[in-house]
Write a protein that holds these residues in place. Structure first.
Motif, mmCIF file in Angstrom:
data_model
loop_
_atom_site.group_PDB
_atom_site.id
_atom_site.type_symbol
_atom_site.label_atom_id
_atom_site.label_comp_id
_atom_site.label_asym_id
_atom_site.label_seq_id
_atom_site.Cartn_x
_atom_site.Cartn_y
_atom_site.Cartn_z
ATOM 1 N N VAL A 247 3.775 19.544 -16.554
ATOM 2 C CA VAL A 247 2.476 20.053 -16.255
ATOM 3 C C VAL A 247 1.507 19.006 -15.656
ATOM 4 N N GLU A 248 1.917 17.921 -16.567
ATOM 5 C CA GLU A 248 0.066 16.417 -16.408
ATOM 6 C C GLU A 248 0.910 16.416 -15.502
ATOM 7 N N TRP A 249 1.520 15.777 -14.668
ATOM 8 C CA TRP A 249 2.151 15.140 -13.764
ATOM 9 C C TRP A 249 1.951 15.911 -12.634
ATOM 10 N N LEU A 250 2.215 17.640 -12.553
ATOM 11 C CA LEU A 250 1.666 18.005 -11.396
ATOM 12 C C LEU A 250 0.577 18.014 -11.630
ATOM 13 N N GLN A 251 -0.326 18.466 -12.209
ATOM 14 C CA GLN A 251 -1.839 18.785 -12.186
ATOM 15 C C GLN A 251 -3.000 17.665 -11.794
ATOM 16 N N GLN A 252 -1.608 16.070 -12.143
ATOM 17 C CA GLN A 252 -2.560 14.771 -11.579
ATOM 18 C C GLN A 252 -1.919 14.975 -10.156
ATOM 19 N N ALA A 253 -1.093 14.967 -9.528
ATOM 20 C CA ALA A 253 -1.065 15.720 -8.142
ATOM 21 C C ALA A 253 -1.534 16.124 -6.935
ATOM 22 N N LEU A 254 -2.229 17.155 -8.074
ATOM 23 C CA LEU A 254 -2.839 18.654 -7.165
ATOM 24 C C LEU A 254 -4.216 17.489 -7.979
ATOM 25 N N ASP A 255 -4.786 17.286 -8.672
ATOM 26 C CA ASP A 255 -6.262 15.716 -8.198
ATOM 27 C C ASP A 255 -5.742 15.214 -7.213
ATOM 28 N N GLU A 256 -4.763 14.397 -6.636
ATOM 29 C CA GLU A 256 -5.007 13.233 -5.479
ATOM 30 C C GLU A 256 -4.410 14.360 -4.426
#
Length: 518
Positions: A247-256
């Motif tokens: 989830v943390e990686w997906l959240q980071q990708a969405l933010d970017e």
């Protein structure tokens, strides 16, 4: 296939379908509702919990209505009436689906698991169940049919004899491999994180959303029912393929990618690499391919499952007809002739969408945004774009089995009527329909041949159809079982003969064909 290790044939069927995803289920329903004996097998012991495809577009909704499953599908869907393109916090362009000429001017966002569930329920109503934990492990065909090897969970193998075999078994298709075919196209691949999540966002729930990103990849957001959304994040090349999906990686990708979504809960996460390509031939004798087994491409536009479902709709009525009237080469070859160009166009379109979303040069990004804002502000341009996304542009005007002249409405076009929904008529009668338009030069055949049923239309529809079909003095419009126009003719009797002749093989027995078709 080594015959010495396989027990004798234990059953026979008209059509064997390998793969029970949405494409295979649609095909099985199309066949079963026409009285065709069908078996459908799948390697999974239970339906997938992975909801990869989540959009059913407008043209596919027409076909789902023919299956009798539209109310159930819409009950579990979030209706989308437009799409928006974003660059960070700036909305570059918005377009509405509601202005297109369609029976259903919207898309339905629904989890693939729900789509499969309601299609499987409809199939069961027709007396057919998916045979699970059953793999197609090999096959060989001859002039009269296909011998298939089926391997169960216990490792035991049995043989099934079928008149036809269809591979709807996905991107790693066993059927495609057994045909000696390969996907041909661009194989650099696009790497994506996918997730069905719940979270906070401020985006319009009645729209699909695409997010352009300066070099890090396109992002997509599709609202589902409740607070659930599907998100895609296209990854830049070179990321460790073994990196755990979190989830943390997906959240980071969405933010970017400038997607303002705060994830609260994740229902399903995965990482996939998607390539662009399709097979050279959709048919080899008595073996066919449909869906991802035949073509794969970017998820941009959400067109993958829809293209496959429409493959199944196109192939289903033709197989049923061939089983009744004889294996007419022209009819079954028309499946490839009609559907291969559609997938080629989808691959081209989605490739361009992906490329437009990942421009790295700031000048190019600015030009893209300006062109999209200005271009999609022109109604004709926006309508053309929406027609492609909603697949209302699909037509078979160059098909070898359509004929006649027409006007604005041509043979091969999908038929829309103001007061008569063709899909409703085809749900009741899964064969050909004849619309007879009265006029001084249009004496109708009496009675119609038994392979076609008359569709009564309102006077308003009849007037509109005379104008659009180029039949000012009346005539005949033949509607195929998939809703597309098969033939237009000012002389109904001649039109019926010409159309039957087109569908039959060269030199075929027209009288026998007319008796059996339908």
């Amino acid at each position: 296939m080594t015959e010495s290790t396989v027990p004798p044939t234990d059953a026979e069927t008209d059509v064997l379908i390998a793969g029970a995803g949405p494409v295979g289920l649609v095909l099985a329903i199309e066949l079963a509702r026409r009285g065709v004996a069908v078996r459908i097998v799948d390697t999974l012991p239970s339906p997938t919990t992975e909801s990869r495809a989540i959009v059913v577009h407008s043209r596919s909704l027409d076909h789902v209505e023919m299956l009798g499953s539209l109310p159930a599908l819409l009950e579990k869907s979030r209706v989308a009436r437009g799409m928006a393109m974003h660059d960070g916090d700036t909305t570059v362009a918005e377009v509405s689906f509601e202005g297109i000429r369609a029976v259903h001017p919207f898309s339905a966002a629904i989890a693939q698991t729900d789509t499969e569930s309601l299609l499987a329920e409809r199939l069961q109503q027709l007396g057919v169940s998916v045979e699970r934990s059953t793999a197609l492990s090999g096959f060989a065909q001859d002039a009269d049919g296909v011998d298939a090897e089926l391997t169960g969970a216990d490792g035991r193998t049995r043989r099934l004899r079928a008149r036809y075999l269809v591979g709807t078994d996905g991107a790693r298709s066993t059927v495609r491999h057994g045909m000696g075919q390969r996907l041909e196209g661009s194989f650099a691949g696009e790497d994506f994180l996918l997730g069905d999540v719940e979270g906070e966002h401020h985006y319009d729930d009645s729209q699909f959303h695409t997010f352009f990103s300066p070099g890090t990849g396109t992002g997509l957001l599709f609202p589902l029912l409740g607070e659930r959304v599907r998100v895609f994040a296209q990854l830049e090349p070179g990321i460790d393929p073994d990196r755990p999906v979190t989830v943390e990686w997906l959240q980071q990708a969405l933010d970017e990618r400038g997607i303002r979504l705060r994830i609260h809960e994740a229902h399903w996460l995965t990482r996939v690499t998607l390539k662009h390509g399709q097979v050279p031939r959709y048919r080899d004798g008595r073996v066919f391919l449909a869906g991802d087994a035949a073509h794969i491409h970017s998820p941009a536009g959400g067109l993958g499952m829809n293209t496959g479902m429409q493959d199944a709709t196109n192939l289903g009525w033709k197989l049923a007809q061939a089983l009744r009237a004889g294996d007419t080469a022209g009819l079954l070859d028309s499946y490839h002739a009609e559907r291969h160009p559609v997938a080629a166009d989808v691959i081209s379109f989605t490739t361009r969408l992906s490329a437009a979303g990942t421009l790295t040069n700031p000048v190019a990004q600015h030009a893209r945004n300006v062109l999209m804002h200005l271009g999609l502000g022109i109604p004709a341009v926006a309508e053309k774009m929406v027609d492609r996304v909603e697949q209302q542009n699909v037509a078979y005007r160059r098909s070898p089995i359509v004929g006649g002249q027409g006007g604005v409405l041509k043979p091969g076009d999908y038929l829309h009527l103001a007061d008569t929904v063709v899909a409703e008529a085809l749900a009741r009668h899964p064969g050909h329909l004849a619309i007879l338009l009265p006029g001084r030069n249009s004496a109708s055949p009496a009675p119609l041949p038994n392979w076609i049923e008359e569709l009564a239309v309102s006077e308003r529809d009849a007037d509109a159809l005379r104008r659009s079909a180029g039949l000012p003095h009346g005539g005949l419009v033949i509607v195929r079982p998939d809703g597309y126009v098969g033939h237009i003719d000012a002389d109904p009797a001649a039109g019926l003969r010409d159309y039957a002749r087109r569908l039959s093989a060269v030199g075929g027995e027209e009288a026998a064909f007319q008796h059996a078709i339908g």
